[in-house]
Scaffold this motif. Structure first.
Motif, PDB file in Angstrom:
ATOM      1  N   LEU A  88       0.859  -1.077  -0.092  1.00  0.00           N
ATOM      2  CA  LEU A  88       0.124  -0.145  -0.084  1.00  0.00           C
ATOM      3  C   LEU A  88       0.746   0.975  -0.009  1.00  0.00           C
ATOM      4  O   LEU A  88       1.978   1.219   0.271  1.00  0.00           O
ATOM      5  CB  LEU A  88      -0.987  -0.019   1.132  1.00  0.00           C
ATOM      6  CG  LEU A  88      -1.516  -1.102   1.497  1.00  0.00           C
ATOM      7  CD1 LEU A  88      -2.594  -1.203   2.845  1.00  0.00           C
ATOM      8  CD2 LEU A  88      -2.733  -1.160   0.446  1.00  0.00           C
ATOM      9  N   SER A  89       0.245   2.439  -0.602  1.00  0.00           N
ATOM     10  CA  SER A  89       0.968   3.544  -0.361  1.00  0.00           C
ATOM     11  C   SER A  89      -0.043   4.694   0.129  1.00  0.00           C
ATOM     12  O   SER A  89      -1.125   4.690  -0.286  1.00  0.00           O
ATOM     13  CB  SER A  89       1.747   3.980  -1.579  1.00  0.00           C
ATOM     14  OG  SER A  89       1.003   4.479  -2.700  1.00  0.00           O
ATOM     15  N   THR A  90       0.395   5.719   0.743  1.00  0.00           N
ATOM     16  CA  THR A  90      -0.351   6.774   1.140  1.00  0.00           C
ATOM     17  C   THR A  90      -0.012   8.141   0.374  1.00  0.00           C
ATOM     18  O   THR A  90       0.924   8.373   0.212  1.00  0.00           O
ATOM     19  CB  THR A  90      -0.063   7.069   2.786  1.00  0.00           C
ATOM     20  OG1 THR A  90      -0.336   5.860   3.410  1.00  0.00           O
ATOM     21  CG2 THR A  90      -1.058   8.044   3.404  1.00  0.00           C
ATOM     22  N   PRO A 108      -3.561   0.496  -2.730  1.00  0.00           N
ATOM     23  CA  PRO A 108      -2.628  -0.353  -3.454  1.00  0.00           C
ATOM     24  C   PRO A 108      -1.826   0.696  -4.212  1.00  0.00           C
ATOM     25  O   PRO A 108      -2.255   1.399  -4.817  1.00  0.00           O
ATOM     26  CB  PRO A 108      -3.458  -1.133  -4.254  1.00  0.00           C
ATOM     27  CG  PRO A 108      -4.836  -1.340  -3.432  1.00  0.00           C
ATOM     28  CD  PRO A 108      -5.055  -0.108  -2.702  1.00  0.00           C
ATOM     29  N   GLU A 109      -0.260   0.316  -3.941  1.00  0.00           N
ATOM     30  CA  GLU A 109       0.722   0.988  -4.635  1.00  0.00           C
ATOM     31  C   GLU A 109       0.508   1.092  -5.992  1.00  0.00           C
ATOM     32  O   GLU A 109       0.754   1.947  -6.831  1.00  0.00           O
ATOM     33  CB  GLU A 109       1.982   0.511  -4.118  1.00  0.00           C
ATOM     34  CG  GLU A 109       3.089   1.665  -4.363  1.00  0.00           C
ATOM     35  CD  GLU A 109       4.398   0.768  -3.754  1.00  0.00           C
ATOM     36  OE1 GLU A 109       4.303   0.067  -3.006  1.00  0.00           O
ATOM     37  OE2 GLU A 109       5.443   1.784  -4.016  1.00  0.00           O
ATOM     38  N   ARG A 110       0.207  -0.148  -6.623  1.00  0.00           N
ATOM     39  CA  ARG A 110       0.219  -0.538  -8.114  1.00  0.00           C
ATOM     40  C   ARG A 110      -1.242  -1.299  -8.393  1.00  0.00           C
ATOM     41  O   ARG A 110      -1.617  -1.935  -7.634  1.00  0.00           O
ATOM     42  CB  ARG A 110       1.398  -1.186  -8.630  1.00  0.00           C
ATOM     43  CG  ARG A 110       2.694  -0.393  -8.644  1.00  0.00           C
ATOM     44  CD  ARG A 110       3.686  -1.236  -8.650  1.00  0.00           C
ATOM     45  NE  ARG A 110       3.889  -2.284  -7.653  1.00  0.00           N
ATOM     46  CZ  ARG A 110       4.317  -3.602  -7.642  1.00  0.00           C
ATOM     47  NH1 ARG A 110       4.239  -4.297  -8.703  1.00  0.00           N
ATOM     48  NH2 ARG A 110       4.489  -4.232  -6.606  1.00  0.00           N
ATOM     49  N   VAL A 111      -1.702  -0.793  -9.547  1.00  0.00           N
ATOM     50  CA  VAL A 111      -3.025  -1.344  -9.905  1.00  0.00           C
ATOM     51  C   VAL A 111      -2.854  -1.640 -11.460  1.00  0.00           C
ATOM     52  O   VAL A 111      -2.048  -0.680 -12.523  1.00  0.00           O
ATOM     53  CB  VAL A 111      -4.012  -0.748  -9.466  1.00  0.00           C
ATOM     54  CG1 VAL A 111      -4.413  -0.753  -8.130  1.00  0.00           C
ATOM     55  CG2 VAL A 111      -4.239   0.721 -10.181  1.00  0.00           C
ATOM     56  N   LYS A 112      -3.659  -2.695 -12.078  1.00  0.00           N
ATOM     57  CA  LYS A 112      -3.675  -2.957 -13.395  1.00  0.00           C
ATOM     58  C   LYS A 112      -5.096  -2.610 -13.692  1.00  0.00           C
ATOM     59  O   LYS A 112      -6.137  -2.890 -12.795  1.00  0.00           O
ATOM     60  CB  LYS A 112      -3.552  -4.280 -13.687  1.00  0.00           C
ATOM     61  CG  LYS A 112      -2.063  -4.618 -14.069  1.00  0.00           C
ATOM     62  CD  LYS A 112      -2.129  -5.997 -14.764  1.00  0.00           C
ATOM     63  CE  LYS A 112      -0.658  -6.608 -14.433  1.00  0.00           C
ATOM     64  NZ  LYS A 112       0.380  -6.353 -15.175  1.00  0.00           N
ATOM     65  N   VAL A 113      -5.541  -1.699 -14.733  1.00  0.00           N
ATOM     66  CA  VAL A 113      -6.876  -1.423 -15.142  1.00  0.00           C
ATOM     67  C   VAL A 113      -7.176  -1.648 -16.290  1.00  0.00           C
ATOM     68  O   VAL A 113      -6.423  -1.422 -17.363  1.00  0.00           O
ATOM     69  CB  VAL A 113      -6.930   0.269 -14.818  1.00  0.00           C
ATOM     70  CG1 VAL A 113      -8.426   0.707 -15.260  1.00  0.00           C
ATOM     71  CG2 VAL A 113      -6.747   0.612 -13.578  1.00  0.00           C
ATOM     72  N   THR A 133      -2.831   5.902  -7.611  1.00  0.00           N
ATOM     73  CA  THR A 133      -3.871   6.651  -6.816  1.00  0.00           C
ATOM     74  C   THR A 133      -5.256   7.368  -7.425  1.00  0.00           C
ATOM     75  O   THR A 133      -6.328   7.154  -6.830  1.00  0.00           O
ATOM     76  CB  THR A 133      -3.034   8.018  -5.888  1.00  0.00           C
ATOM     77  OG1 THR A 133      -1.897   7.039  -5.008  1.00  0.00           O
ATOM     78  CG2 THR A 133      -3.759   8.628  -4.857  1.00  0.00           C
ATOM     79  N   CYS A 134      -4.704   7.911  -8.374  1.00  0.00           N
ATOM     80  CA  CYS A 134      -5.732   8.966  -8.995  1.00  0.00           C
ATOM     81  C   CYS A 134      -6.641   8.080  -9.767  1.00  0.00           C
ATOM     82  O   CYS A 134      -7.944   8.139  -9.617  1.00  0.00           O
ATOM     83  CB  CYS A 134      -5.119   9.674 -10.123  1.00  0.00           C
ATOM     84  SG  CYS A 134      -6.305  10.746 -11.094  1.00  0.00           S
TER      85      CYS A 134
END
Ligand code: NI
Length: 173
Positions: A88-90, A108-113, A133-134
């Motif tokens: 995770l990241s803040t 979550p720090e990284r995601v796939k969309v 984040t966005c």
């Protein structure tokens, strides 16, 4: 293109789930372009359709902060997170619908969309840092969720109280 009015919290439309886009057509493309123009004008780095009162699963983003930099817009219909990192990241988040309010949110720090682009073509995007984040913040909007929903009830009701006051002032009492 046209600037659209950004809804301010609290507004029942910001709490509703948006409907999937059945077809990315000219109407969707006009919506995307209007949203992009509205976002740049605000200025902001992301905008979801529900924030302008259109209850469709459409969002736009551009996290390039440098005014002289080339724009890097993302236009998405039916975005979905297909993978999220355990790490995770803040980030200190804000929102065009909750102006002047900022708070730390852990995601979550990284995601796939996966999403449909402005031509209706399926795309996949790896996101990290601010983009991750966005995109999570904007997809939350499409599900009727705001960043203040991650905060404790006391902090959230304080922000909502200030926003009610601000909305009254802006309405020109
Ligand atoms: Ni927002």
């Amino acid at each position: 293109m046209a600037l659209r009015k950004i809804l301010l919290h609290p507004d029942p439309r910001l709490k509703k789930k948006c409907e999937p886009v059945t077809q990315v057509d000219d109407e969707t493309r006009i919506l995307m372009q209007d949203m992009l123009e509205t976002m740049y004008d605000a200025p902001g780095i992301g905008l979801a359709a529900s924030q302008i009162g259109v209850m469709k699963r459409v969002l736009v983003m551009d996290i390039v902060k440098d005014e002289d930099g080339e724009p890097e817009p993302y236009l998405m219909a039916n975005p979905e997170i297909t993978w999220a990192s355990e790490e995770l990241s803040t980030y200190e988040e804000g929102c065009l619908s909750i102006p002047e309010e900022f708070a730390d949110v852990k995601r979550p720090e990284r995601v796939k969309v996966s999403y449909l682009d402005e031509n209706g073509i399926p795309q996949e995007l790896d996101c990290d840092g601010l983009l991750a984040t966005c995109v999570q913040h904007e997809i939350d909007h499409l599900d009727g969720k705001l960043f203040i929903d991650y905060l404790g009830p006391v902090k959230r009701s304080m922000i909502t109280g200030r926003m009610k006051k601000r909305k009254k002032e802006r309405a020109g009492t």
